[in-house]
Design a protein around this motif. Structure first.
Motif, PDB file in Angstrom:
ATOM      1  N   THR B  62       0.923  -1.417   0.159  1.00 59.08           N
ATOM      2  CA  THR B  62      -0.112  -0.249  -0.418  1.00 59.08           C
ATOM      3  C   THR B  62       0.907   1.065   0.244  1.00 59.08           C
ATOM      4  N   PHE B  63       2.367   1.534   0.050  1.00 56.53           N
ATOM      5  CA  PHE B  63       3.042   2.366   0.103  1.00 56.53           C
ATOM      6  C   PHE B  63       3.320   2.982  -1.329  1.00 56.53           C
ATOM      7  N   TYR B  64       3.206   2.261  -1.648  1.00 57.08           N
ATOM      8  CA  TYR B  64       3.965   2.477  -3.156  1.00 57.08           C
ATOM      9  C   TYR B  64       2.683   2.817  -4.255  1.00 57.08           C
ATOM     10  N   ALA B  65       2.918   3.631  -4.793  1.00 51.52           N
ATOM     11  CA  ALA B  65       0.991   4.019  -5.813  1.00 51.52           C
ATOM     12  C   ALA B  65       1.248   3.161  -6.828  1.00 51.52           C
ATOM     13  N   PHE B  66       1.492   2.462  -7.450  1.00 51.84           N
ATOM     14  CA  PHE B  66       1.626   1.882  -8.501  1.00 51.84           C
ATOM     15  C   PHE B  66       1.555   0.311  -8.348  1.00 51.84           C
ATOM     16  N   LEU B  67       1.539   0.065  -6.880  1.00 55.29           N
ATOM     17  CA  LEU B  67       1.099  -1.300  -6.472  1.00 55.29           C
ATOM     18  C   LEU B  67      -0.194  -0.840  -6.260  1.00 55.29           C
ATOM     19  N   GLU B  68      -1.419  -1.531  -6.456  1.00 52.79           N
ATOM     20  CA  GLU B  68      -3.128  -1.720  -6.019  1.00 52.79           C
ATOM     21  C   GLU B  68      -3.227  -3.434  -5.423  1.00 52.79           C
ATOM     22  N   VAL B  69      -3.825  -2.260  -4.559  1.00 51.47           N
ATOM     23  CA  VAL B  69      -4.530  -4.073  -3.720  1.00 51.47           C
ATOM     24  C   VAL B  69      -6.134  -3.625  -3.984  1.00 51.47           C
ATOM     25  N   ARG B  70      -6.467  -3.150  -4.744  1.00 49.69           N
ATOM     26  CA  ARG B  70      -7.927  -3.523  -5.050  1.00 49.69           C
ATOM     27  C   ARG B  70      -8.015  -3.810  -6.521  1.00 49.69           C
ATOM     28  N   PRO B  71      -8.684  -4.562  -7.129  1.00 46.57           N
ATOM     29  CA  PRO B  71      -8.874  -4.671  -8.567  1.00 46.57           C
ATOM     30  C   PRO B  71      -8.504  -3.732  -9.912  1.00 46.57           C
ATOM     31  N   VAL B  72      -8.557  -3.602 -11.065  1.00 43.99           N
ATOM     32  CA  VAL B  72      -8.458  -1.616 -11.683  1.00 43.99           C
ATOM     33  C   VAL B  72      -8.475  -2.750 -12.644  1.00 43.99           C
TER      34      VAL B  72
END
Lengths: 548, 155
Positions: B62-72
């Motif tokens: 959750t720290f990095y803007a390019f990593l997503e923990v929700r489906p996009v």
């Protein structure tokens, strides 16, 4: 195979964003269509800077430049120029060269330009190591490995007076010396290519246009400090830089210029790429190390500094891309040559990136000590649309704010702090006088709020409060006390924040509160935005806010 | 998601970084590249396999803007809002995208095709205002150009 002509197409993220990839494909298609594929070769090249509109195309050996080129122009260039040998005059670049046929080298398009770091960008194919070798590439590494001791290398870099080009301006030679002298068998070289400062893209264009220069410099640094391993940390926004580096590393290894027993000597050095994931704070060197270690990119307590305890606790040199690209020419030409460029206390050149409301956008490499006026008006072609100059933000939001009264200050690491400004990364964001200062400062503040890592309270909460107050002011609900609060918050953040990000965040705010005092006061006293940018329509107040 | 098949893929990614001292971020980036985001049970699996607390793994994710923990969406549009783009009309770009896509920033279109996000500097300030669609960058944006670009991804 020999080709009678080469077509170089500028392929950088910027030009690709304007369709350069399609232009290149179209050239290949058209050349094949007229049956010249065994006579003319299409190559990619890097940026040539602010002087040339993107995307540009150079036809060698004729030295003819077409710029800007779009897909529809390609057929004419192929049929007229490549097939029939007639230059397509209407499509020629008509910049500094005047009316005649534009030639590429020499002369340099800009008289003030001095290219050390960008010596190869726009001239070679970055995906071909032989192009780099043909221009003395890896000669400095060979010289170092066969003729110099590590101590001699450090001495040369120290005597050159090279300072870190990432923004802080720390002497590179000293950094290397500290790391060499630090205890420990294992040491690392890290190249900081996490160029996140808004308005900065010099490192991207160096990596895209001349990746081998950085690899060569990392190997030289490795030899000097006693490291066998290097990491390049590249931000996720730069997929093309990563691609070029991957190709370059593979080519260098193939030719024994990286890897085991380089050039048959006992020195071995390997380079790996680490991709960032969109966090500005990772440009801070210790946050970057945390990120390579696979953690949240939160800065560490300093001291100990990386030369003592860096990556995985081992002594580490962290150098910026531009700093490293200076190393091979310094080794080959000597420290006195480097010192003859720039100012006595700040030798060498600096790559500046011109952005914002200026006529010529792009990068330019000039000797240190050039004035802002020369950069913005001579090289940048002045403010776009004939508007007045409001301010120039140097080094991005964390750098310095230069107001028009400071146009004649020489630009160097040691001169700008005297005016509460900073050279920083070399970004120059020109802002014209149609913009509202509250809106601009709010844009800076929102950036820091977004990028704060949340580790320390002054930056996490202070940043939020600054944005809240600025929003209130631009919604016409500000009061004169708000300006006091902003000053108070800014000064406290500056002295209490944990790392450089939080300490630098209030700089533009504090400087603008002082210089554009009247404009702020009109906003809070008369609820009026002189530029008509702010809405001046109050929004419903949020239910709960933290009191300051 | 919860099939042995998926874990074979995760194992394959983990094996790429076997020799690395601290592979977490690299592993997460590769997982994201494969599935477009970081599914929660995959994060838990990675934590167990690497012997790292799952809170730490989630913290990094959750720290990095390019990593997503929700489906996009299939295409993530990132609009630059930093100063060099801001002073060349980034606000209009964002408004035009919101209008064209019918979503606000941070949202995904109903058909799952586009996610709209605001980002910090993309480093292509020479062609400001700019945006990225997945890993392709577009510059000198105007409303017309935005419509043309979106059309490329709508087919």
């Amino acid at each position: 195979m020999f080709y009678r002509a080469h077509v170089l197409v500028e392929m950088t993220s910027g030009s690709v964003a304007l369709g350069a990839a399609q232009v290149k494909e179209q050239f290949e298609r058209e050349i094949a269509r007229v049956g010249l594929e065994n006579e003319v070769k299409v190559l990619e090249t890097g940026s040539f800077g602010a002087a040339l509109p993107s995307p540009f195309v150079v036809v060698y050996p004729d030295n003819v430049i077409y710029a800007p080129v779009n897909v529809r122009d390609v057929r004419r260039i192929v049929e007229e120029h490549l097939l029939k040998g007639r230059v397509v005059r209407e499509l020629l670049f008509a910049g500094e060269w005047g009316g005649g046929v534009a030639t590429f080298i020499p002369p340099s398009p800009l008289k003030k330009e001095k290219r050390i770091v960008l010596r190869n960008s726009g001239l070679i194919d970055p995906l071909n190591i032989e192009d780099y070798i043909a221009r003395d590439g890896y000669l400095a590494l060979a010289k170092v490995l066969t003729e110099m001791t590590p101590e001699e290398v450090i001495e040369v870099v120290k005597r050159s007076g090279l300072q870190g080009r990432g923004g802080a301006g720390f002497p590179t030679g000293l950094k290397w010396e500290f790391t060499r002298k630090a205890d420990g068998e294992e040491k690392y070289i890290v190249c900081n290519a996490d160029e996140g400062e808004p308005g900065t893209f010099k490192d991207r264009l160096i990596l895209e246009g001349d990746p081998h220069s950085v690899l060569e410099a990392m190997a030289i640094a490795g030899y000097a400090v006693g490291a066998r391993m290097g990491y390049i940390y590249v931000r996720a926004e730069y997929p093309q830089s990563i691609r070029h580096l991957e190709v370059a590393i593979a080519q260098a290894k193939e030719r024994g210029l990286l890897g085991e027993r380089i050039l048959g000597t006992s020195f071995s050095f390997d380079v790996k790429i680490r991709r960032g994931a969109g966090a500005y704070v990772c440009g801070e060197e210790t946050a970057l190390l945390e990120s390579i270690e696979g953690k949240r990119g939160e800065p560490r307590v300093k001291p100990p500094y990386p030369p003592q305890k860096g990556l995985w606790g081992k002594p580490t040199v962290i150098n910026n891309v531009e700093t490293l690209a200076n190393i091979p020419p310094i080794i080959l030409n000597g420290p006195d040559w480097f010192r003859s460029i720039g100012t006595p206390t700040c030798p060498g050149t600096k790559v500046f990136t011109l952005t914002g409301n200026v006529n010529n956008l792009g990068l330019v490499e000039v000797p240190m000590g050039i004035t802002l006026r020369e950069l913005v008006f001579d090289i940048g072609g002045g403010v776009r649309g004939g508007y007045g100059l409001k301010l120039v933000q140097t080094g991005g939001p964390s750098g310095g704010t230069m107001t028009p009264d400071l146009l004649d200050v020489p630009m160097a690491f040691d001169t700008l702090p005297r005016y509460n400004s900073a050279l920083g990364s070399g970004a120059l964001t020109v802002i014209d006088d149609t913009h509202c200062i509250v809106d601009i400062v709010r844009n800076f503040a929102e950036f820091f709020l977004h990028e704060s890592c949340g580790k320390c309270t002054p930056c996490r909460v202070g940043g939020k409060r600054i944005v809240d107050i600025l929003e209130r002011i631009s919604a016409g609900a500000g009061s004169p006390e708000d300006l006091e609060k902003l000053r108070y918050l800014g000064q406290h953040m500056k002295v209490t924040a944990f790392c450089g990000l939080g300490q630098a965040a209030p700089n533009p705010l504090l400087r603008c509160l002082e210089f554009f005092k009247e404009e702020f006061e009109v906003h809070v006293r008369e609820k009026h935005c002189p530029q008509g940018v702010c809405t001046m329509r109050p929004k419903p107040q949020p239910k709960k806010t933290v009191r300051v | 998601m919860n099939t042995p098949f998926v874990y074979q893929d995760v194992e394959e990614i983990l094996s790429r970084y076997e020799k690395e001292e601290t592979p977490l971020l690299c592993v997460l980036e590769d997982i994201q590249e494969k599935w477009g985001y970081l599914p929660r049970d995959v994060l838990g699996y990675v934590a167990r396999r690497l012997g790292i607390p799952s809170s730490t793994v989630y913290g990094v994710a959750t720290f990095y803007a390019f990593l997503e923990v929700r489906p996009v969406g299939k295409y993530v549009i990132r609009v630059c809002k930093s100063t060099p783009c801001h002073v060349r009309g980034a606000t209009n770009v964002l408004e035009a995208l919101k209008r064209e896509l019918g979503i606000r920033e941070g949202e995904t279109t109903k058909d799952g095709r586009f996610t709209l996000e605001v980002t910090s500097c993309l480093g292509v300030c020479g062609v400001a205002p700019a945006m990225m669609v997945n890993d392709v960058t577009y510059g000198n944006l105007t409303e017309e150009r935005i419509r043309e670009i979106l059309a490329l991804y709508r087919e």
